[in-house]
Design an enzyme around this catalytic site. Structure first.
Site, PDB file in Angstrom:
ATOM      1  CG  HIS A   1      -2.081  -0.925   1.116  1.00  0.00           C
ATOM      2  ND1 HIS A   1      -2.003  -2.234   1.512  1.00  0.00           N
ATOM      3  CD2 HIS A   1      -3.346  -0.747   0.645  1.00  0.00           C
ATOM      4  CE1 HIS A   1      -3.160  -2.835   1.296  1.00  0.00           C
ATOM      5  NE2 HIS A   1      -3.995  -1.955   0.771  1.00  0.00           N
TER       6      HIS A   1
ATOM      7  CE  LYS B   1      -3.862  -0.506   4.881  1.00  0.00           C
ATOM      8  NZ  LYS B   1      -5.124   0.125   5.349  1.00  0.00           N
TER       9      LYS B   1
HETATM   10  N1  LIG Z   1     -12.774  -0.806   2.591  1.00  0.00           N
HETATM   11  C1  LIG Z   1     -12.105  -0.345   1.537  1.00  0.00           C
HETATM   12  O1  LIG Z   1     -12.381  -0.711   0.378  1.00  0.00           O
HETATM   13  C2  LIG Z   1     -11.032   0.664   1.766  1.00  0.00           C
HETATM   14  C3  LIG Z   1     -10.707   1.032   3.029  1.00  0.00           C
HETATM   15  N2  LIG Z   1      -9.818   2.041   3.260  1.00  0.00           N
HETATM   16  C4  LIG Z   1      -9.651   2.441   4.656  1.00  0.00           C
HETATM   17  O2  LIG Z   1     -10.331   3.689   4.821  1.00  0.00           O
HETATM   18  C5  LIG Z   1      -9.703   4.464   5.826  1.00  0.00           C
HETATM   19  C6  LIG Z   1      -9.373   5.843   5.297  1.00  0.00           C
HETATM   20  O3  LIG Z   1      -8.448   5.724   4.244  1.00  0.00           O
HETATM   21  P1  LIG Z   1      -7.983   6.999   3.368  1.00  0.00           P
HETATM   22  O4  LIG Z   1      -9.163   7.654   2.763  1.00  0.00           O
HETATM   23  O5  LIG Z   1      -6.883   6.527   2.499  1.00  0.00           O
HETATM   24  O6  LIG Z   1      -7.373   7.940   4.526  1.00  0.00           O
HETATM   25  P2  LIG Z   1      -7.057   9.510   4.490  1.00  0.00           P
HETATM   26  O7  LIG Z   1      -6.041   9.734   5.544  1.00  0.00           O
HETATM   27  O8  LIG Z   1      -6.773   9.964   3.095  1.00  0.00           O
HETATM   28  O9  LIG Z   1      -8.433  10.183   4.921  1.00  0.00           O
HETATM   29  C7  LIG Z   1      -8.985   9.994   6.185  1.00  0.00           C
HETATM   30  C8  LIG Z   1     -10.121  10.981   6.391  1.00  0.00           C
HETATM   31  O10 LIG Z   1     -10.680  10.701   7.660  1.00  0.00           O
HETATM   32  C9  LIG Z   1     -10.536  11.830   8.504  1.00  0.00           C
HETATM   33  N3  LIG Z   1     -10.132  11.398   9.834  1.00  0.00           N
HETATM   34  C10 LIG Z   1      -9.003  10.735  10.181  1.00  0.00           C
HETATM   35  N4  LIG Z   1      -8.978  10.516  11.497  1.00  0.00           N
HETATM   36  C11 LIG Z   1     -10.111  11.058  11.983  1.00  0.00           C
HETATM   37  C12 LIG Z   1     -10.658  11.150  13.289  1.00  0.00           C
HETATM   38  N5  LIG Z   1     -10.027  10.632  14.349  1.00  0.00           N
HETATM   39  N6  LIG Z   1     -11.848  11.783  13.443  1.00  0.00           N
HETATM   40  C13 LIG Z   1     -12.500  12.291  12.370  1.00  0.00           C
HETATM   41  N7  LIG Z   1     -12.023  12.228  11.113  1.00  0.00           N
HETATM   42  C14 LIG Z   1     -10.842  11.623  10.936  1.00  0.00           C
HETATM   43  C15 LIG Z   1      -9.476  12.718   7.882  1.00  0.00           C
HETATM   44  O11 LIG Z   1      -9.775  14.030   8.253  1.00  0.00           O
HETATM   45  P3  LIG Z   1      -8.705  15.240   8.337  1.00  0.00           P
HETATM   46  O12 LIG Z   1      -7.891  15.115   7.077  1.00  0.00           O
HETATM   47  O13 LIG Z   1      -9.600  16.442   8.384  1.00  0.00           O
HETATM   48  O14 LIG Z   1      -7.904  15.009   9.565  1.00  0.00           O
HETATM   49  C16 LIG Z   1      -9.677  12.433   6.394  1.00  0.00           C
HETATM   50  O15 LIG Z   1     -10.738  13.235   5.880  1.00  0.00           O
HETATM   51  C17 LIG Z   1      -8.489   3.637   6.285  1.00  0.00           C
HETATM   52  O16 LIG Z   1      -8.856   2.889   7.436  1.00  0.00           O
HETATM   53  C18 LIG Z   1      -8.251   2.696   5.105  1.00  0.00           C
HETATM   54  O17 LIG Z   1      -7.595   1.503   5.471  1.00  0.00           O
HETATM   55  C19 LIG Z   1      -9.184   2.668   2.253  1.00  0.00           C
HETATM   56  C20 LIG Z   1      -9.420   2.308   0.967  1.00  0.00           C
HETATM   57  C21 LIG Z   1     -10.370   1.283   0.609  1.00  0.00           C
HETATM   58  O1  LIG Z   2      -5.629   2.107   3.249  1.00  0.00           O
HETATM   59  C1  LIG Z   2      -5.864   1.773   2.057  1.00  0.00           C
HETATM   60  O2  LIG Z   2      -5.501   2.477   1.102  1.00  0.00           O
HETATM   61  C2  LIG Z   2      -6.596   0.533   1.810  1.00  0.00           C
HETATM   62  N1  LIG Z   2      -7.057  -0.120   2.847  1.00  0.00           N
HETATM   63  C3  LIG Z   2      -7.872  -1.279   2.826  1.00  0.00           C
HETATM   64  C4  LIG Z   2      -7.263  -2.376   3.680  1.00  0.00           C
HETATM   65  O3  LIG Z   2      -6.677  -2.066   4.741  1.00  0.00           O
HETATM   66  O4  LIG Z   2      -7.408  -3.548   3.345  1.00  0.00           O
HETATM   67  C5  LIG Z   2      -8.293  -1.708   1.460  1.00  0.00           C
HETATM   68  C6  LIG Z   2      -7.420  -1.306   0.320  1.00  0.00           C
HETATM   69  O5  LIG Z   2      -6.448  -2.280   0.092  1.00  0.00           O
HETATM   70  C7  LIG Z   2      -6.833   0.092   0.435  1.00  0.00           C
END
Ligand SMILES: NC(=O)C1=CN([C@@H]2O[C@H](COP(=O)(O)OP(=O)(O)OC[C@H]3O[C@@H](n4cnc5c(N)ncnc54)[C@H](OP(=O)(O)O)[C@@H]3O)[C@@H](O)[C@H]2O)C=CC1
Ligand SMILES: O=C(O)C1=N[C@H](C(=O)O)C[C@H](O)C1
Length: 255
Positions: A148, A152
């Protein structure tokens, strides 16, 4: 009926993709978008509001479903608020501990909750086939490698943990070994787990199943984050109007 969606983590990598994905569809709309620190930003033409306003936005804008990609602590807080307000909750957030999973299960007693570590349909297919491959190759070495982007937070990925559960349920294994260093030959029956973090890799998962004569590799590679967002929005639309309970992305794909 148009499904009304509230988006958390709206300025994050996934939050932005979810807003884009909803914008491409006719059956749903974004009714609010929040993040921890919006700093006057907007995404896809939608003003992002502070998540301190979450509870009042839920009352005022009446979302059908909230879609969350944030962090485990905030996801649990949003799930509790949704449970109190009678709003369905979809989360793709990963890295929950047992307490976090229990909190989501508690919320699911009051409202529909769908949790998935990966919303790519290809990963759902991989989960379905990996157990069969493992079952057909008893005694083979198994290693899982996930790659990743360098931002991450959690390791191994949520998807890796899901695949590991499937692998462990399908064979006789001695335990997981997370990385290796120094004099550490492979132990019989161990599953090697390796989390790589580099650049802006969207997400890759590979399971290697090998003995001394042959090797099988099962790989999923997400080319862009739109694939996760599309699955999450499919899940939100599917979840709208369901009974309270805990659902998985597999329920959506199988329907
Ligand atoms: N299920 C799936 O298919 C996927 C899952 N994921 C998961 O999704 C999650 C987010 O990933 P990603 O978008 O890359 O992360 P980013 O860091 O790009 O974005 C996270 C967002 O959440 C907000 N945030 C973070 N911590 C907090 C908190 N404690 N309280 C409130 N808001 C918060 C941030 O706000 P701010 O910037 O304002 O601090 C930001 O807007 C991860 O757990 C990742 O593993 C990711 C991709 C695919
Ligand atoms: O953090 C990410 O970017 C992603 N997180 C998910 C995971 O923890 O499995 C899914 C995806 O691979 C991207």
């Amino acid at each position: 009926m148009t499904v009304r969606i509230g988006v958390t983590g709206a300025t994050g990598r996934m939050g932005r993709e979810v807003i884009d994905a909803v914008g491409d569809r006719e059956d749903c709309e974004v009714v609010f978008a929040v993040t921890r620190d919006p700093d006057g930003r907007s995404v896809g033409g939608i003003e992002v509001e502070p998540d301190g306003e979450f509870d009042s936005l839920v009352v005022e804008r009446e979302p059908t479903v909230v879609v969350d990609f944030t962090a485990p602590g905030s996801a649990v807080d949003y799930a509790r608020s949704c449970a109190g307000a009678g709003v369905a909750f979809v989360t793709g957030t990963t890295g929950f501990d047992d307490e976090g999973f229990e909190a989501l299960a508690d919320a699911a007693e009051d409202v529909p909750v769908l949790r998935a570590p990966n919303f790519a349909r290809g990963v759902e297919a991989l989960v379905n086939v990996v157990g069969e491959a493992i079952g057909n190759l008893p005694g083979y070495d198994v290693e899982l490698v996930e790659t990743h982007h360098n931002d991450k937070v959690d390791a191994p990925s949520g998807t890796a943990k899901r695949l590991l559960s499937e692998i462990e349920a399908s064979g006789d294994f001695a335990g997981r070994t997370h990385g290796r260093e120094g004099d550490q030959p492979r132990e019989a029956g161990e599953i090697g787990v390796h989390a790589l973090r580099a650049g802006d890799v969207t997400g890759e998962h590979e399971i290697i199943i090998a003995n001394n004569h042959e090797e099988v590799r099962l790989t999923h590679r997400a080319e862009d984050r739109g694939v996760f967002a599309a699955g999450a929005v499919d899940a939100a639309v599917w979840l709208a109007g369901r009974d309270a309970g805990l659902y998985e992305f597999g329920d959506v794909v199988a329907d």
